[in-house]
Design a protein around this motif. Sequence first.
Motif, PDB file in Angstrom:
ATOM      1  N   THR A 287       0.821  -1.214   0.000  1.00 30.99           N
ATOM      2  CA  THR A 287       0.000   0.000   0.000  1.00 30.99           C
ATOM      3  C   THR A 287       0.853   1.260   0.000  1.00 30.99           C
ATOM      4  O   THR A 287       0.401   2.334  -0.309  1.00 30.99           O
ATOM      5  N   HIS A 288       2.099   1.142   0.388  1.00 30.61           N
ATOM      6  CA  HIS A 288       2.955   2.333   0.431  1.00 30.61           C
ATOM      7  C   HIS A 288       4.418   1.898   0.482  1.00 30.61           C
ATOM      8  O   HIS A 288       4.715   0.728   0.698  1.00 30.61           O
ATOM      9  N   ILE A 289       5.307   2.866   0.270  1.00 34.21           N
ATOM     10  CA  ILE A 289       6.704   2.583   0.557  1.00 34.21           C
ATOM     11  C   ILE A 289       7.164   3.587   1.603  1.00 34.21           C
ATOM     12  O   ILE A 289       6.747   4.744   1.589  1.00 34.21           O
ATOM     13  N   SER A 290       7.995   3.135   2.517  1.00 33.31           N
ATOM     14  CA  SER A 290       8.483   4.022   3.566  1.00 33.31           C
ATOM     15  C   SER A 290       9.752   4.689   3.074  1.00 33.31           C
ATOM     16  O   SER A 290      10.635   4.046   2.538  1.00 33.31           O
ATOM     17  N   THR A 291       9.832   5.959   3.263  1.00 37.35           N
ATOM     18  CA  THR A 291      10.947   6.701   2.707  1.00 37.35           C
ATOM     19  C   THR A 291      11.130   8.007   3.461  1.00 37.35           C
ATOM     20  O   THR A 291      10.203   8.495   4.095  1.00 37.35           O
ATOM     21  N   LEU A 292      12.330   8.560   3.374  1.00 39.59           N
ATOM     22  CA  LEU A 292      12.543   9.884   3.945  1.00 39.59           C
ATOM     23  C   LEU A 292      11.735  10.895   3.144  1.00 39.59           C
ATOM     24  O   LEU A 292      11.582  10.743   1.944  1.00 39.59           O
ATOM     25  N   VAL A 293      11.237  11.890   3.822  1.00 36.41           N
ATOM     26  CA  VAL A 293      10.387  12.864   3.141  1.00 36.41           C
ATOM     27  C   VAL A 293      11.210  13.721   2.184  1.00 36.41           C
ATOM     28  O   VAL A 293      12.238  14.280   2.553  1.00 36.41           O
ATOM     29  N   LYS A 294      10.775  13.750   0.945  1.00 37.55           N
ATOM     30  CA  LYS A 294      11.414  14.618  -0.045  1.00 37.55           C
ATOM     31  C   LYS A 294      10.325  15.318  -0.830  1.00 37.55           C
ATOM     32  O   LYS A 294       9.229  14.786  -0.984  1.00 37.55           O
ATOM     33  N   GLY A 295      10.654  16.443  -1.367  1.00 40.18           N
ATOM     34  CA  GLY A 295       9.655  17.185  -2.115  1.00 40.18           C
ATOM     35  C   GLY A 295       9.892  18.666  -1.873  1.00 40.18           C
ATOM     36  O   GLY A 295      10.957  19.068  -1.424  1.00 40.18           O
ATOM     37  N   THR A 296       8.913  19.471  -2.173  1.00 42.06           N
ATOM     38  CA  THR A 296       9.075  20.912  -2.052  1.00 42.06           C
ATOM     39  C   THR A 296       8.044  21.470  -1.085  1.00 42.06           C
ATOM     40  O   THR A 296       6.869  21.100  -1.154  1.00 42.06           O
ATOM     41  N   ALA A 297       8.490  22.345  -0.188  1.00 41.92           N
ATOM     42  CA  ALA A 297       7.588  22.956   0.795  1.00 41.92           C
ATOM     43  C   ALA A 297       6.397  23.581   0.083  1.00 41.92           C
ATOM     44  O   ALA A 297       6.540  24.202  -0.965  1.00 41.92           O
ATOM     45  N   GLY A 298       5.246  23.384   0.669  1.00 45.34           N
ATOM     46  CA  GLY A 298       4.030  23.935   0.065  1.00 45.34           C
ATOM     47  C   GLY A 298       3.282  22.903  -0.756  1.00 45.34           C
ATOM     48  O   GLY A 298       2.083  23.024  -0.967  1.00 45.34           O
ATOM     49  N   TYR A 299       3.981  21.867  -1.210  1.00 49.74           N
ATOM     50  CA  TYR A 299       3.360  20.840  -2.051  1.00 49.74           C
ATOM     51  C   TYR A 299       3.284  19.486  -1.339  1.00 49.74           C
ATOM     52  O   TYR A 299       2.756  18.536  -1.891  1.00 49.74           O
ATOM     53  N   LEU A 300       3.866  19.431  -0.157  1.00 47.85           N
ATOM     54  CA  LEU A 300       4.028  18.119   0.487  1.00 47.85           C
ATOM     55  C   LEU A 300       2.753  17.590   1.117  1.00 47.85           C
ATOM     56  O   LEU A 300       2.082  18.289   1.877  1.00 47.85           O
ATOM     57  N   ASP A 301       2.471  16.362   0.814  1.00 44.92           N
ATOM     58  CA  ASP A 301       1.332  15.650   1.378  1.00 44.92           C
ATOM     59  C   ASP A 301       1.508  15.547   2.902  1.00 44.92           C
ATOM     60  O   ASP A 301       2.488  14.962   3.375  1.00 44.92           O
ATOM     61  N   PRO A 302       0.575  16.106   3.685  1.00 39.61           N
ATOM     62  CA  PRO A 302       0.756  16.093   5.135  1.00 39.61           C
ATOM     63  C   PRO A 302       0.796  14.682   5.722  1.00 39.61           C
ATOM     64  O   PRO A 302       1.504  14.434   6.698  1.00 39.61           O
ATOM     65  N   GLU A 303       0.080  13.766   5.103  1.00 39.24           N
ATOM     66  CA  GLU A 303       0.083  12.388   5.623  1.00 39.24           C
ATOM     67  C   GLU A 303       1.455  11.741   5.401  1.00 39.24           C
ATOM     68  O   GLU A 303       1.955  11.013   6.250  1.00 39.24           O
ATOM     69  N   TYR A 304       2.045  12.036   4.267  1.00 39.76           N
ATOM     70  CA  TYR A 304       3.387  11.539   3.962  1.00 39.76           C
ATOM     71  C   TYR A 304       4.395  12.134   4.950  1.00 39.76           C
ATOM     72  O   TYR A 304       5.261  11.435   5.488  1.00 39.76           O
ATOM     73  N   VAL A 305       4.255  13.423   5.243  1.00 37.83           N
ATOM     74  CA  VAL A 305       5.173  14.093   6.159  1.00 37.83           C
ATOM     75  C   VAL A 305       5.082  13.451   7.548  1.00 37.83           C
ATOM     76  O   VAL A 305       6.092  13.219   8.207  1.00 37.83           O
TER      77      VAL A 305
END
Length: 453
Positions: A287-305
Amino acid sequence: MKKSPELHKFRTSSQRKEKSHVQYGDAGNSTNRHNLKSHSTLKFIKSATKKVSAIFTIIFLGKRKATSKLAVSDAGRYNYLAREGSSESNYKSFSKFKSFNSFVSSSTSSGQLGTGNFSIEDIYKATEKFSLENKIGEGGFGTVYKGRLEDGCLVAVKRTKKNMQGKHMSEFKNEILTLSKIEHLNLVRLYGYLEHADEQIIIVEYVGNGNLREHLDGIQGNVLEIAERLDIAIDISHAVTYLHMYTDHPIIHRDIKTSNILITEKLRAKVADFGFARLSAEDPGATHISTLVKGTAGYLDPEYVMTFQLTEKSDVYSFGVLLVEMMTGRHPIEPKRPLSERITIRWAMKMLKEGDAILAMDPNLQRSTAANMAVEKVLKLAYQCLAPLRQSRPSMKTCAEVLWGIRKDFREIAISQSSASHHSANFPEKDARKSRRISFEIEDADNYKFISA
Ligand SMILES: Nc1ncnc2c1ncn2[C@@H]1O[C@H](COP(=O)(O)OP(=O)(O)OP(=O)(O)O)[C@@H](O)[C@H]1O
């Protein structure tokens, strides 16, 4: 492990394999154009093979010709004829590249796809030795240059230092690996890869009309009208749907944002920058992969964070932010605005909830009943994409279908509007009031307390 309902829609791994097999082995279904391309590529392969020397080691990525481009009807049906190769050996070579075991350590090595085999001399010539005039910009991976190959083909050359070890190095290779596997009209194509001395160089399709953020900021081109914005949103949704559903393994882009959307001369979109992309888990049931949070501020999925769990729905969330950006013209974070307006999605969703979506509309957009309604509908879709819990977000495929519907309605209303334009011109206030009152309920606006910047 709990399964998200959307993931059940994905093909099983055996179905995916079956698809690859058919695609790679079924060259006979290509169009004439592609057959021609295949023929010239074959010729190229023969000559390229002869050129292999002790100095240059070629990593052949395999001939992957597009059999056709994505065709989508107004009804939202997708016809993808993805990649194929004419021979099994080419497919094997490609698979070899995919594993990255074939990155050889030599003074210069290159991998190529489709257009040609690149040597460092080719790249020097193309970019005029990386001249400043050819510099397009700087990104997380280094500097980007415009180049013209000997055959006249324009390319973007991404150049970075090899001493970028560890994390960045793997991101760099990740970008190449991911790009090399995908082929879609709305995704920037990888043409080649080269290691030279202490540098890594990737050669990608040049998309010469700036990025979406530049267009929204008015730095590039004229103001994008609502019809153009809808087309661009549809293009992006197709590209990301392709990544999520139609590649050999689902790919999560992880950095969907307006500056990563390149715009063509015809004002269509190509999704770029797969530096953060990561192939999804091989297990189709995961259902998901666990990973360090990457992406750009303002666009990040809060659940992922919060959970470090990455799914396709993280891209859907970022796409929701992007839709809001496209409709309002504002950046996701606007530090100079009053506190209540600094987080654009919060502000826009509040306007939407209060039936005042039109107040959130980009002031550069032309007002009309059709445009106002389209903006409101897109914001409503964005609201769903921005749901705090991923289960509540639509799939990207659904987003594409909804956008098609909005575009269709927009055209119909615009046509009927233009026939009644004389009347509207005489009663503009009445018309505007009417369109402002298109309201709908948002059930749980309090959820937006959890939306992070
Ligand atoms: N294929 C391309 N064709 C034309 N211009 C490009 C291409 N790829 C990137 N650019 C431009 O080059 C600049 C740098 O791009 P790059 O992708 O390296 O970084 P970025 O997306 O701006 O930043 P980040 O790496 O932090 O996401 C951008 O202005 C982008 O618009």
